[in-house]
Structure formats: C-alpha cells, structure tokens
Design a protein around this motif. Sequence first.
Motif, PDB file in Angstrom:
ATOM      1  N   LEU A   1       0.863  -1.190   0.000  1.00 26.21           N
ATOM      2  CA  LEU A   1       0.000   0.000   0.000  1.00 26.21           C
ATOM      3  C   LEU A   1       0.894   1.233   0.000  1.00 26.21           C
ATOM      4  O   LEU A   1       1.689   1.440   0.923  1.00 26.21           O
ATOM      5  N   VAL A   2       0.788   2.041  -1.045  1.00 24.98           N
ATOM      6  CA  VAL A   2       1.636   3.218  -1.242  1.00 24.98           C
ATOM      7  C   VAL A   2       0.793   4.474  -1.062  1.00 24.98           C
ATOM      8  O   VAL A   2      -0.302   4.590  -1.639  1.00 24.98           O
ATOM      9  N   TYR A   3       1.319   5.428  -0.303  1.00 27.38           N
ATOM     10  CA  TYR A   3       0.589   6.658   0.008  1.00 27.38           C
ATOM     11  C   TYR A   3       1.388   7.870  -0.463  1.00 27.38           C
ATOM     12  O   TYR A   3       2.607   7.924  -0.304  1.00 27.38           O
ATOM     13  N   ASP A   4       0.679   8.836  -1.078  1.00 23.69           N
ATOM     14  CA  ASP A   4       1.282  10.099  -1.493  1.00 23.69           C
ATOM     15  C   ASP A   4       0.490  11.238  -0.847  1.00 23.69           C
ATOM     16  O   ASP A   4      -0.643  11.507  -1.240  1.00 23.69           O
ATOM     17  N   PRO A   5       1.068  11.920   0.162  1.00 15.27           N
ATOM     18  CA  PRO A   5       0.319  12.990   0.848  1.00 15.27           C
ATOM     19  C   PRO A   5       0.224  14.283   0.054  1.00 15.27           C
ATOM     20  O   PRO A   5      -0.453  15.210   0.480  1.00 15.27           O
ATOM     21  N   PHE A   6       0.922  14.370  -1.087  1.00 17.94           N
ATOM     22  CA  PHE A   6       0.830  15.553  -1.967  1.00 17.94           C
ATOM     23  C   PHE A   6       0.490  15.048  -3.368  1.00 17.94           C
ATOM     24  O   PHE A   6       1.249  15.231  -4.325  1.00 17.94           O
TER      25      PHE A   6
ATOM     26  N   ARG B   1      -7.122   8.795  12.757  1.00 19.11           N
ATOM     27  CA  ARG B   1      -7.610   8.700  14.138  1.00 19.11           C
ATOM     28  C   ARG B   1      -6.459   8.326  15.080  1.00 19.11           C
ATOM     29  O   ARG B   1      -5.506   7.664  14.664  1.00 19.11           O
ATOM     30  N   PRO B   2      -6.531   8.735  16.339  1.00 20.25           N
ATOM     31  CA  PRO B   2      -5.484   8.388  17.313  1.00 20.25           C
ATOM     32  C   PRO B   2      -5.343   6.865  17.449  1.00 20.25           C
ATOM     33  O   PRO B   2      -6.335   6.138  17.465  1.00 20.25           O
ATOM     34  N   GLY B   3      -4.118   6.395  17.514  1.00 17.97           N
ATOM     35  CA  GLY B   3      -3.875   4.964  17.663  1.00 17.97           C
ATOM     36  C   GLY B   3      -3.681   4.240  16.350  1.00 17.97           C
ATOM     37  O   GLY B   3      -3.167   3.117  16.328  1.00 17.97           O
ATOM     38  N   LEU B   4      -4.099   4.844  15.222  1.00 13.03           N
ATOM     39  CA  LEU B   4      -3.885   4.221  13.928  1.00 13.03           C
ATOM     40  C   LEU B   4      -2.433   4.424  13.514  1.00 13.03           C
ATOM     41  O   LEU B   4      -1.947   5.548  13.470  1.00 13.03           O
ATOM     42  N   LYS B   5      -1.725   3.349  13.204  1.00 13.70           N
ATOM     43  CA  LYS B   5      -0.324   3.473  12.802  1.00 13.70           C
ATOM     44  C   LYS B   5       0.107   2.237  12.009  1.00 13.70           C
ATOM     45  O   LYS B   5      -0.587   1.217  11.993  1.00 13.70           O
ATOM     46  N   GLU B   6       1.245   2.391  11.348  1.00  9.63           N
ATOM     47  CA  GLU B   6       1.876   1.317  10.580  1.00  9.63           C
ATOM     48  C   GLU B   6       0.905   0.650   9.610  1.00  9.63           C
ATOM     49  O   GLU B   6       0.679  -0.564   9.654  1.00  9.63           O
ATOM     50  N   MET B   7       0.350   1.447   8.695  1.00 12.02           N
ATOM     51  CA  MET B   7      -0.566   0.898   7.701  1.00 12.02           C
ATOM     52  C   MET B   7      -0.030   1.000   6.275  1.00 12.02           C
ATOM     53  O   MET B   7      -0.527   0.315   5.387  1.00 12.02           O
ATOM     54  N   PHE B   8       0.989   1.829   6.048  1.00 14.28           N
ATOM     55  CA  PHE B   8       1.526   1.988   4.698  1.00 14.28           C
ATOM     56  C   PHE B   8       2.859   1.262   4.559  1.00 14.28           C
ATOM     57  O   PHE B   8       3.684   1.258   5.477  1.00 14.28           O
ATOM     58  N   ASP B   9       3.067   0.662   3.389  1.00 15.09           N
ATOM     59  CA  ASP B   9       4.356   0.022   3.086  1.00 15.09           C
ATOM     60  C   ASP B   9       5.354   1.021   2.527  1.00 15.09           C
ATOM     61  O   ASP B   9       6.567   0.822   2.651  1.00 15.09           O
ATOM     62  N   ALA B  10       4.859   2.078   1.903  1.00 11.95           N
ATOM     63  CA  ALA B  10       5.748   3.111   1.362  1.00 11.95           C
ATOM     64  C   ALA B  10       4.996   4.432   1.287  1.00 11.95           C
ATOM     65  O   ALA B  10       3.788   4.447   1.013  1.00 11.95           O
ATOM     66  N   ILE B  11       5.700   5.509   1.561  1.00 11.27           N
ATOM     67  CA  ILE B  11       5.191   6.853   1.339  1.00 11.27           C
ATOM     68  C   ILE B  11       6.131   7.504   0.332  1.00 11.27           C
ATOM     69  O   ILE B  11       7.332   7.654   0.590  1.00 11.27           O
ATOM     70  N   ILE B  12       5.593   7.824  -0.832  1.00  5.97           N
ATOM     71  CA  ILE B  12       6.396   8.362  -1.941  1.00  5.97           C
ATOM     72  C   ILE B  12       5.772   9.675  -2.360  1.00  5.97           C
ATOM     73  O   ILE B  12       4.581   9.729  -2.692  1.00  5.97           O
ATOM     74  N   CYS B  13       6.555  10.755  -2.358  1.00  8.00           N
ATOM     75  CA  CYS B  13       5.940  12.058  -2.626  1.00  8.00           C
ATOM     76  C   CYS B  13       6.969  13.081  -3.093  1.00  8.00           C
ATOM     77  O   CYS B  13       8.182  12.861  -3.004  1.00  8.00           O
TER      78      CYS B  13
ATOM     79  N   LYS C   1       5.038   7.357  12.050  1.00  7.67           N
ATOM     80  CA  LYS C   1       3.843   6.756  12.647  1.00  7.67           C
ATOM     81  C   LYS C   1       3.194   5.728  11.728  1.00  7.67           C
ATOM     82  O   LYS C   1       2.808   4.641  12.164  1.00  7.67           O
ATOM     83  N   MET C   2       3.083   6.064  10.438  1.00  2.48           N
ATOM     84  CA  MET C   2       2.203   5.313   9.550  1.00  2.48           C
ATOM     85  C   MET C   2       2.895   4.237   8.721  1.00  2.48           C
ATOM     86  O   MET C   2       2.221   3.403   8.120  1.00  2.48           O
ATOM     87  N   LEU C   3       4.225   4.238   8.640  1.00  2.00           N
ATOM     88  CA  LEU C   3       4.919   3.212   7.866  1.00  2.00           C
ATOM     89  C   LEU C   3       5.130   1.964   8.709  1.00  2.00           C
ATOM     90  O   LEU C   3       5.405   2.042   9.913  1.00  2.00           O
ATOM     91  N   VAL C   4       5.042   0.815   8.059  1.00  2.00           N
ATOM     92  CA  VAL C   4       5.380  -0.438   8.726  1.00  2.00           C
ATOM     93  C   VAL C   4       6.889  -0.479   8.944  1.00  2.00           C
ATOM     94  O   VAL C   4       7.655   0.254   8.310  1.00  2.00           O
ATOM     95  N   MET C   5       7.354  -1.339   9.835  1.00  2.00           N
ATOM     96  CA  MET C   5       8.800  -1.500  10.027  1.00  2.00           C
ATOM     97  C   MET C   5       9.430  -2.003   8.730  1.00  2.00           C
ATOM     98  O   MET C   5       8.944  -2.952   8.113  1.00  2.00           O
ATOM     99  N   GLY C   6      10.504  -1.356   8.313  1.00  2.00           N
ATOM    100  CA  GLY C   6      11.126  -1.686   7.039  1.00  2.00           C
ATOM    101  C   GLY C   6      10.508  -0.963   5.868  1.00  2.00           C
ATOM    102  O   GLY C   6      10.981  -1.085   4.732  1.00  2.00           O
ATOM    103  N   GLY C   7       9.417  -0.206   6.120  1.00  2.00           N
ATOM    104  CA  GLY C   7       8.787   0.572   5.061  1.00  2.00           C
ATOM    105  C   GLY C   7       9.680   1.705   4.606  1.00  2.00           C
ATOM    106  O   GLY C   7      10.607   2.116   5.318  1.00  2.00           O
ATOM    107  N   ARG C   8       9.402   2.239   3.443  1.00  2.00           N
ATOM    108  CA  ARG C   8      10.282   3.236   2.829  1.00  2.00           C
ATOM    109  C   ARG C   8       9.592   4.583   2.642  1.00  2.00           C
ATOM    110  O   ARG C   8       8.428   4.646   2.208  1.00  2.00           O
ATOM    111  N   LEU C   9      10.336   5.626   2.969  1.00  2.00           N
ATOM    112  CA  LEU C   9       9.923   6.995   2.682  1.00  2.00           C
ATOM    113  C   LEU C   9      10.814   7.517   1.570  1.00  2.00           C
ATOM    114  O   LEU C   9      12.039   7.548   1.705  1.00  2.00           O
ATOM    115  N   VAL C  10      10.211   7.914   0.455  1.00  2.00           N
ATOM    116  CA  VAL C  10      10.946   8.405  -0.710  1.00  2.00           C
ATOM    117  C   VAL C  10      10.399   9.784  -1.056  1.00  2.00           C
ATOM    118  O   VAL C  10       9.206   9.920  -1.346  1.00  2.00           O
TER     119      VAL C  10
END
Length: 475
Positions: A224-229, A292-304, A362-371
């Motif tokens: 699951l890949v997320y782009d905040p922009f 929501r508070p408590g929600l975390k580690e749901m994305f495998d990558a955040i690319i933006c 907060k939102m990346l799984v362990m080993g997830g990547r921020l690019v």
Amino acid sequence: MWYLCVFYHRLLDYRRPEVESLAQLFATEEINCETSSLVEWRLPENHHIDSPFHFVSLPSQHIARKIANRSLLVKGIYELWGQGTDYEELEKAIKEYPEDRKLPYLTEDSTFKIVVDSFGKVISSEEQNERIRGLTYIPFKGRVNLKKPDHKFWLMETDDYGSSNGLPPVVQKTIFFGREVGAANRSLLPTYQLKSRKYLGPTAMDAEMAFLMANQGHAGPGKLVYDPFVGTGSILVAAAHFGAMTMGADIDIRVVRDGQGPNCNVWTNFEQYNLPEPVGLLRADNNLPPWRPGLKEMFDAIICDPPYGVRAGGRKSGGRKLLKGAVGPYTVPDTKREGHIPSTAPYSLAECVHDLLDLSAKMLVMGGRLVYFYPVSREDGVMNSVKYPEHPCFKLISSCEQILSSRYSRHLLTMVKVGVYTKEMEEVAREKHREFKENHAKWLEEGNLHSAVFESNEGSKLDRDSKPKYRGKYV
C-alpha cells in the motif's frame, strides 16, 4: 556472481541506488535476506565513475534478470565472457573463460544473435559485420535467429575519444563481450509520457522519475503506497503500474474531487492506463493529518514530492488571520458546507518536511520506505555542503541529485524505517528538527528558495570558457 551492468547515460546519480533497491526487493522476496552486503560494485580499469560500464555482484542470475527487466536506467546485465583493450586481448580472454560456462549456450539445438554496440562513437553496419565475423573462434553450433533468439550476445566497445564531447573521460579503449542475462524494457515510458496524459498540473511528475521513485519505494503487489501531496496522481500511477495499491491526499479539494471536470481528473488517469483505482483520495492537510489516534503502521511506502515554493508553494489549514489569532476557530454552517473551500496559509518546506517525517514514522510499517525530493541550493553550479533532515526512526540509504539549474537541484532521498515510533522518539525528532531548522534550513523558509532561484544574475555571471567540457557530478 559478478556481472557487467551497462547503464543508460542519464540521471547518473540514480543508477546504482536503483539497482541496489531492486536487488533488495527481489532478494527479500525470494531468499528472505538482507542484500546490503550482497550487492557490490567495481569499475572496469581506467573507467570514470560516470561511465555506463560497471561490474556488479548480485545474489543470483534470476535476480539479475528481474532487476534488468524492471529497471529504468539499466540497459542490460551481462555474463562477461571476456574484455580487452584490443581484439587480440579480447580473444585471449574469451578462450580462457571456463568451457563449462560457455558450452550450454552454444549447443546445436539453440538459436543466437550477436549485437554490436558502442559508447561515445558510431560503428557502421560494415564495421559491425566485420567485428562479428572476427568472432569465429567462438564455437557457435546453433542457428542464427535475429528476431527471437534463445541467447543474445553483445560485443560492446568504448573508444579513447578524449574529453571534448561532453561524455565521461576515457583513458583507453575497452572491448567487452558477454551473454545477455536481462535487458531493460523502456517501452512503458512512451506509454506513460505526460504529453499523452488526460489530466495534468503544473507540477506533474515526469513519468521516468515517477517510475524511479516507485522502484526506490519497492512498489509491488500486496503493498500500500501513500502520497500525501498527490496532485494529479503521477507517482501513484507509477506505483499502480507495478501492482501496488495506492492512496493519496491533497490539501486542495478541487484537485482530488473536481479536477477539470467529470472526464478529466485523477481517476481518469488510472482509467486511461487500465490501472486499479486508488483505495481512496482524501482532502487532507499534511500539517494536521486526518488519521484517528492509535492508527499506525498501515503503509508500506510513502512516496511524494513536497512543494518547494518554486513553481508551487506549500499550504496548510487555517488562513493567515486564524494563525495570527485575529479570528477564533469557527465552524462552517451546514448551509454553506457544499462547495466550501477551506482557508489556507503558507507552509514552509522546513515545517512540511518535519511533518512528513513525523507522519511517516507513525504510519509506515517497520522496514517501510519513505521516498521524497528535497531541494538543495547551488552556487555557480556547485552544490553546497548538504545536511539532510533526520529522524530517529529512519535510516537514510540513498540520496540522488538531479540538477535543475545552476541555482538549485533536488535530491531524491530514500529512507527506511528502522525504529518503532514512541513518545520518546517523537521528542528526539522534535529536537532534531529544531536544531536542523536553526542551523541548516534558513533558506527553506517561506520565499527564500524562490528568491534564490529567480534572483538577478547580475554580478555573478559564469565564464562560459571556464566551464569543464564534461560536467558530471564526479570530474
């Protein structure tokens, strides 16, 4: 095993990191191990670091083939049978290559093709045929098939062309001969080129760069890949092409909801290429995440690609009056909510990057990547000393520079999450941001980057004759 890796001569700083990223992706999938120590590099003797020819050690031939097939910057990966400074030396090297490594690809029931290629020079058809005829000492027993051969062999050479043609300097002529293990498929670039895309914006990411970012982020099936922009969705289109599920957000509701009409919006870009639609597109503020508070580690990558303030400035919720305290918080009446455009205020890149790192931790799984891209100033075409933003939850594994002008460039930063996000980590990250903002990020404040890029050239004109003929990163 060592292979000859031949790159396209473009985006030089991105080439090795892309291969390393793909090697880790495929090796982890197949043999469930880290590849940091399995990918090694060597340069051929007397070759410049920007040369397209590199030796690379990879875990297996199967992984080498998958890397070449998916990479954007690898022209091909080859099992090297021999190399030399002339054809006599090449012949000796090929004859000394182990027979048990050669004979399985020279059998009677196989077909083959020989391709002659060069770098920094042009070889005519007659010269190519002459070079192929000179390989009679290799005992080919199969039939020639120029369309769909079982095995493809490459004869590649680079000449001592000097240093006046804009290419990396070469000390002496080198000739390589090898069997193709895998080759690039760049046909997807014409398919996804921006000029044929239905919905575009002024900051839409170039197709080639979007695919490189997706490779750095390990986009693939089940991710699951997320782009905040998200903007017009160029990065998510590339991630979806590789099979990833996608989600995006943007502070401008007109971008994610309306586009340019019902038949020209982010969704139509996915329909155009028959790609799975995003899981969701949100109107969300990077400064005030909607999770929501408590929600975390749901994305495998955040690319933006965060807004730098050059072509488009960053915005956050609130409006100038609200942020300055001139007016108090208010609730939009139900009668005016439909069609309401929330007020926004300027959002400096320093604050934006801090929020991005915090969200990703907060939102990346362990080993997830921020690019993500990070702008860097240059003076007279020379990059200043760089200090990148840091976070205790992340490890920076690569930074790749793309020179945009003599004034500034942007670096593609790839970070891996290595620590669990806790209150203690949050406090350490806040302190690191405070130190970074005070000592390294003054020019990233609102308007400073824009002024640096567009200020007058008077008094700082470069002497054209003083520029080196080859202007790679490493001269």
